[in-house]
Every structure is written in structure tokens, then in C-alpha cells.
Design an enzyme around this catalytic site. Structure first.
Site, PDB file in Angstrom:
ATOM      1  N   HIS A 160       0.836  -1.196   0.000  1.00  0.00           N
ATOM      2  CA  HIS A 160       0.000   0.000   0.000  1.00  0.00           C
ATOM      3  C   HIS A 160       0.876   1.253   0.000  1.00  0.00           C
ATOM      4  O   HIS A 160       2.101   1.158   0.178  1.00  0.00           O
ATOM      5  CB  HIS A 160      -0.949   0.008   1.198  1.00  0.00           C
ATOM      6  CG  HIS A 160      -0.266  -0.152   2.514  1.00  0.00           C
ATOM      7  ND1 HIS A 160       0.477   0.839   3.093  1.00  0.00           N
ATOM      8  CD2 HIS A 160      -0.193  -1.211   3.362  1.00  0.00           C
ATOM      9  CE1 HIS A 160       0.960   0.409   4.230  1.00  0.00           C
ATOM     10  NE2 HIS A 160       0.582  -0.837   4.412  1.00  0.00           N
TER      11      HIS A 160
HETATM   12  P1  TYD Z   1      -1.678  -2.711   7.422  1.00  0.00           P
HETATM   13  O1  TYD Z   1      -1.192  -1.311   7.575  1.00  0.00           O
HETATM   14  O2  TYD Z   1      -2.384  -3.072   6.148  1.00  0.00           O
HETATM   15  O3  TYD Z   1      -0.480  -3.749   7.632  1.00  0.00           O
HETATM   16  P2  TYD Z   1       0.968  -3.802   6.926  1.00  0.00           P
HETATM   17  O4  TYD Z   1       1.085  -2.680   5.987  1.00  0.00           O
HETATM   18  O5  TYD Z   1       1.928  -3.698   8.039  1.00  0.00           O
HETATM   19  O6  TYD Z   1       1.061  -5.117   6.246  1.00  0.00           O
HETATM   20  O7  TYD Z   1      -2.614  -3.044   8.672  1.00  0.00           O
HETATM   21  C1  TYD Z   1      -3.120  -4.351   8.914  1.00  0.00           C
HETATM   22  C2  TYD Z   1      -4.329  -4.237   9.810  1.00  0.00           C
HETATM   23  O8  TYD Z   1      -3.977  -3.687  11.081  1.00  0.00           O
HETATM   24  C3  TYD Z   1      -5.432  -3.363   9.244  1.00  0.00           C
HETATM   25  O9  TYD Z   1      -6.669  -4.020   9.494  1.00  0.00           O
HETATM   26  C4  TYD Z   1      -5.383  -2.105  10.058  1.00  0.00           C
HETATM   27  C5  TYD Z   1      -4.757  -2.511  11.362  1.00  0.00           C
HETATM   28  N1  TYD Z   1      -3.889  -1.468  11.919  1.00  0.00           N
HETATM   29  C6  TYD Z   1      -4.337  -0.714  12.976  1.00  0.00           C
HETATM   30  O10 TYD Z   1      -5.467  -0.874  13.476  1.00  0.00           O
HETATM   31  N2  TYD Z   1      -3.512   0.256  13.488  1.00  0.00           N
HETATM   32  C7  TYD Z   1      -2.266   0.489  12.984  1.00  0.00           C
HETATM   33  O11 TYD Z   1      -1.536   1.387  13.481  1.00  0.00           O
HETATM   34  C8  TYD Z   1      -1.824  -0.292  11.872  1.00  0.00           C
HETATM   35  C9  TYD Z   1      -0.479  -0.081  11.256  1.00  0.00           C
HETATM   36  C10 TYD Z   1      -2.668  -1.272  11.376  1.00  0.00           C
END
Ligand code: TYD
Length: 138
Positions: free
Chosen positions: A52
Site C-alpha cells: 500500500h
Molecule cells: P496494514 O497497515 O495493512 O499492515 P501492513 O502494511 O503492516 O502489512 O494493517 C493491517 C491491519 O492492522 C489493518 O486491518 C489495520 C490494522 N492497523 C491498525 O489498526 N492500526 C495500525 O496502526 C496499523 C499499522 C494497522
């Protein structure tokens, strides 16, 4: 913002025979006020995280333990950084697509972030991100 704005930050190191120490001060070692810290751990072999970009969020990514790759794409150019030291941070400005791959066993990825979690700040569709990035938008 472009790949050229992504850079390694050499964090301070206090070497000590009792064990080394590194510290991070918001607006000094990172060009933003730190609003949130999160970490990735217990990543199974072969898994990838990220996939992302962010409209406004800036981050500093650190391999607190172990190693992983950060694959970056600004909509035009690509670059991969390997992080494997707890005293190096990778600064990412807004509008950079990232994938975190090749996690070593037991690795820990810690992220300092300029904003609280906001799902509306994410681009989760690469084509939508790339079109906006090429137009210089957000
Ligand atoms: P995501 O940012 O997509 O994970 P990564 O980029 O590290 O693979 O987040 C995964 C899930 O966690 C998504 O459902 C949102 C949640 N999340 C939070 O609730 N708070 C946060 O600070 C972060 C980074 C993620």
C-alpha cells in the site's frame, strides 16, 4: 515525492561493553513529530507485508532484529532497500508504495509514524496510487 526522497537515517549509537543503545527523537532524527509506533513480528517465512501507499503519512522503518527488504515504487521508479541493523532507519515520505518481503526468522520491523492510524489515508490499489502519483496528487 519520489524514490529519491526515501533515505537511510543513521541513528545515534552509544556503544557500551554492557550492550549498545540507540535513540530516536521526533523532529530531530526523523523529520516529523512521532504520533504512533507499531511493529511487525512473528512474520512466517515467505510472507509479505505492506502492499500500500499513504496519502499523508510519513514513516521511519527499522529492522529492530533480523532483516527484511523494503521494495519501493513512486509510480515511476522502483528501488529496494535491505534493512538489517537496528541503528539504521529508512525514511519514507508520503506517496510511496511499499512491500516488505524476505523477512528473516525472528525479525522485528518497528515503524515510527507521523500520524495516528487512518484507513482513509491508505491507497490499497496500486493502479489508483500510480495514477495519482503521476499526476502529483495525493
Ligand atoms: P496494514 O497497515 O495493512 O499492515 P501492513 O502494511 O503492516 O502489512 O494493517 C493491517 C491491519 O492492522 C489493518 O486491518 C489495520 C490494522 N492497523 C491498525 O489498526 N492500526 C495500525 O496502526 C496499523 C499499522 C494497522
Amino acid at each position: 515525492m519520489s524514490i529519491a526522497d526515501c533515505r537511510i537515517v543513521d541513528l545515534p549509537r552509544i556503544n557500551d561493553p554492557r550492550g549498545n543503545l540507540t535513540f530516536i527523537e521526533g523532529e530531530r532524527h526523523v523529520p516529523f513529530d512521532i504520533k504512533r509506533v507499531y511493529y511487525l513480528y512473528d512474520v512466517p517465512g515467505g510472507e509479505a507485508r505492506g502492499g500500500h501507499a499513504h496519502r499523508q503519512l510519513e514513516q521511519l522503518i527499522i529492522a529492530m532484529s533480523g532483516s527484511f527488504d523494503v521494495e519501493l515504487d513512486d509510480g515511476s521508479a522502483q528501488k529496494t532497500f535491505t534493512l538489517n541493523r537496528s541503528y539504521y532507519g529508512l525514511y519514507l515520505p508520503r506517496m510511496v508504495w511499499r512491500e516488505l518481503t524476505n523477512f528473516s526468522s525472528g525479525s522485528v520491523c518497528t515503524v515510527m509514524a507521523s500520524r495516528r492510524y487512518e484507513e482513509e489515508d491508505y491507497y490499497r490499489d496500486y493502479d489508483e496510487f500510480a495514477a495519482a502519483a503521476r499526476e502529483g496528487g495525493q
